[in-house]
Design an enzyme around this catalytic site. Sequence first.
Site, short mmCIF file in Angstrom:
data_model
loop_
_atom_site.label_atom_id
_atom_site.label_comp_id
_atom_site.label_asym_id
_atom_site.label_seq_id
_atom_site.Cartn_x
_atom_site.Cartn_y
_atom_site.Cartn_z
N GLU A 1 19.47 -1.59 -44.75
CA GLU A 1 19.18 -2.68 -45.70
C GLU A 1 17.83 -3.34 -45.40
O GLU A 1 17.07 -3.70 -46.30
CB GLU A 1 20.30 -3.73 -45.62
CG GLU A 1 20.18 -4.83 -46.63
CD GLU A 1 20.41 -4.35 -48.05
OE1 GLU A 1 21.53 -4.06 -48.43
OE2 GLU A 1 19.41 -4.26 -48.80
N VAL B 1 14.10 -1.97 -46.81
CA VAL B 1 13.52 -2.19 -48.14
C VAL B 1 13.65 -3.67 -48.49
O VAL B 1 14.74 -4.18 -48.71
CB VAL B 1 14.25 -1.32 -49.19
CG1 VAL B 1 13.62 -1.54 -50.56
CG2 VAL B 1 14.17 0.16 -48.82
N GLY C 1 13.21 -6.48 -46.67
CA GLY C 1 13.70 -7.43 -45.68
C GLY C 1 15.06 -8.04 -46.00
O GLY C 1 16.08 -7.34 -46.04
N ILE D 1 16.28 -9.21 -48.75
CA ILE D 1 16.85 -9.03 -50.10
C ILE D 1 17.90 -7.92 -50.07
O ILE D 1 17.58 -6.80 -49.67
CB ILE D 1 15.75 -8.66 -51.13
CG1 ILE D 1 14.67 -9.74 -51.17
CG2 ILE D 1 16.34 -8.42 -52.50
CD1 ILE D 1 13.50 -9.41 -52.10
N GLY E 1 -1.27 -13.76 -39.87
CA GLY E 1 -0.34 -12.79 -39.27
C GLY E 1 0.47 -12.03 -40.31
O GLY E 1 1.41 -11.33 -39.98
N GLU F 1 -1.64 -6.69 -41.03
CA GLU F 1 -1.90 -6.09 -39.71
C GLU F 1 -3.42 -6.04 -39.50
O GLU F 1 -4.19 -6.01 -40.46
CB GLU F 1 -1.42 -4.63 -39.70
CG GLU F 1 0.02 -4.44 -40.09
CD GLU F 1 0.95 -4.66 -38.92
OE1 GLU F 1 0.48 -4.62 -37.76
OE2 GLU F 1 2.14 -4.93 -39.18
N ASP G 1 3.17 1.61 -47.67
CA ASP G 1 4.40 0.91 -47.32
C ASP G 1 5.30 0.78 -48.57
O ASP G 1 6.49 1.08 -48.52
CB ASP G 1 4.03 -0.48 -46.76
CG ASP G 1 5.24 -1.35 -46.48
OD1 ASP G 1 5.85 -1.17 -45.41
OD2 ASP G 1 5.58 -2.18 -47.34
N LYS H 1 9.20 2.46 -49.57
CA LYS H 1 10.34 1.69 -50.07
C LYS H 1 10.76 2.20 -51.45
O LYS H 1 11.95 2.28 -51.75
CB LYS H 1 9.97 0.21 -50.14
CG LYS H 1 9.71 -0.41 -48.77
CD LYS H 1 9.11 -1.81 -48.90
CE LYS H 1 8.68 -2.39 -47.57
NZ LYS H 1 7.82 -3.56 -47.70
N GLY I 1 9.11 -10.53 -42.05
CA GLY I 1 9.26 -11.67 -41.14
C GLY I 1 10.44 -11.42 -40.21
O GLY I 1 11.39 -10.70 -40.58
N1 HSE Z 1 4.17 -5.03 -44.29
C1 HSE Z 1 5.27 -5.16 -45.20
C2 HSE Z 1 4.92 -6.17 -46.28
C3 HSE Z 1 6.55 -5.59 -44.55
O1 HSE Z 1 3.82 -6.72 -46.27
O2 HSE Z 1 5.74 -6.36 -47.15
C4 HSE Z 1 7.23 -4.44 -43.89
O3 HSE Z 1 7.49 -3.43 -44.81
#
Ligand code: HSE
Length: 425
Positions: free
Chosen positions: A131, A134, A136, A138, A189, A192, A203, A207, A304
């Site tokens: 979970e 994809v 975080g 949600i 922060g 990256e 990324d 997902k 987060g």
């Molecule tokens: N780096 C991703 C984002 C979080 O900015 O949503 C981890 O997938």
Amino acid sequence: MKQINVQVGFLGLGNIGGGVWRLLKQMRAEIEARESIKFTIKRVLVRDLYKRRSVNVPNDILTARVQDILDDPEITLVVEALGGEQPAADYIKRALEAGKSVVTANKLALATHWLELLETANHRGVGLFFEAGVCGAIPIIRTVTDSLQANRIERLFGIINGTTNYILSEMSAKDATYADALFEAQRLGLAEPDPTADVEGGDAACKLAILSTLAFHAHVPLSGIFKRGITTITPLDVSYGRELGYALKLLAVSKRVGDRIQARVHPTFVPLTHPLSAVSGSFNAVYLYGHASGELMLYGRGAGDYPTASAVVSDMIAAARGRQGPAYRMTSDVTMDDDWESRYFIRLSAVDRPGVLGAIASILGRHGVSIASMRQNTMGLDHAPLMFVTHAARERDVRASLTEIGENLATIENVIYVEDMKEGE
Ligand code: HSE
């Protein structure tokens, strides 16, 4: 209720692992009282045994040898929080082969090793839970695989990368350049130091591969996802879009029509009247249509430490209850469709001389790409910035025209998709 005791091995104790550790500690008494589940973290794999950490973990449970977790029969649940494709994917597979359930937030390992990891989990009869991989906090994986099982999901749109959404929101709110907005995201922060995976769409593509596979019951490989990032976006694009009634988002789009699936991640103009346009800052949202449910949107924190830990710990509880992990049944073979229809915003930089505009328009026309609106502003410039919005056109026709225009007449500065989000599209 009989108490369930689960011995857990952690792989990694960085941002996500540390968040899970803290949340488990904070919620321990409630989880024991409410769920009758007692988690004991038996071992934690770390790279450096002597590093100072933000969480207070007893030294005697730290190890630098993954075998201490994978070969321990008392550990029945592994929480993978290493990130990256390897060695994470290998460790997940070995843990599943050893008969342990795995909870992971690792979208890259999942999206690139999907079939082999799912097959291993099914073969061994253990759970693979993701979970947190994809969006975080949600609960989109459970929604798609559980709550919406009575639906055929036909299309899905998502703002599924918080970093890029933050950057585009900053550019829109403050008229900031891409470089300034990225710098601010890094300072906070959110981005990256090497932002490539976020800003180039990798990324979000991982997902989307996972989400589309689950939503459409057909394997959507990462390699089948078209992606275009946000690095060429300028304040001009954002403000022109706003004038036309659109917000600029890095949108993940997937649609199924019969046995064809299109899955893509790209900068997109979304109507300001659509709820996705209001998703700003580092928030994520997924908007989908089920044939029975109709429209549905989930919104929340996609990254987060605590939001991610929220999903990881909930998965740990599901695993402890003996659940098998999200149901994944591939019911059909599909073909990835790379020739979708869309409206396009195209920004070019051309030499300012007679006939250039006509020549560009005629190339677009020859490829069947019809212009809906156009703007040129050369005053005070030695070149001609040209902006076109097209009527619905085929991707291949647009690509062919841009190749021809780029070879002879102008530099292609940017291409943004226009998604009107109308039912049936
Ligand atoms: N780096 C991703 C984002 C979080 O900015 O949503 C981890 O997938």
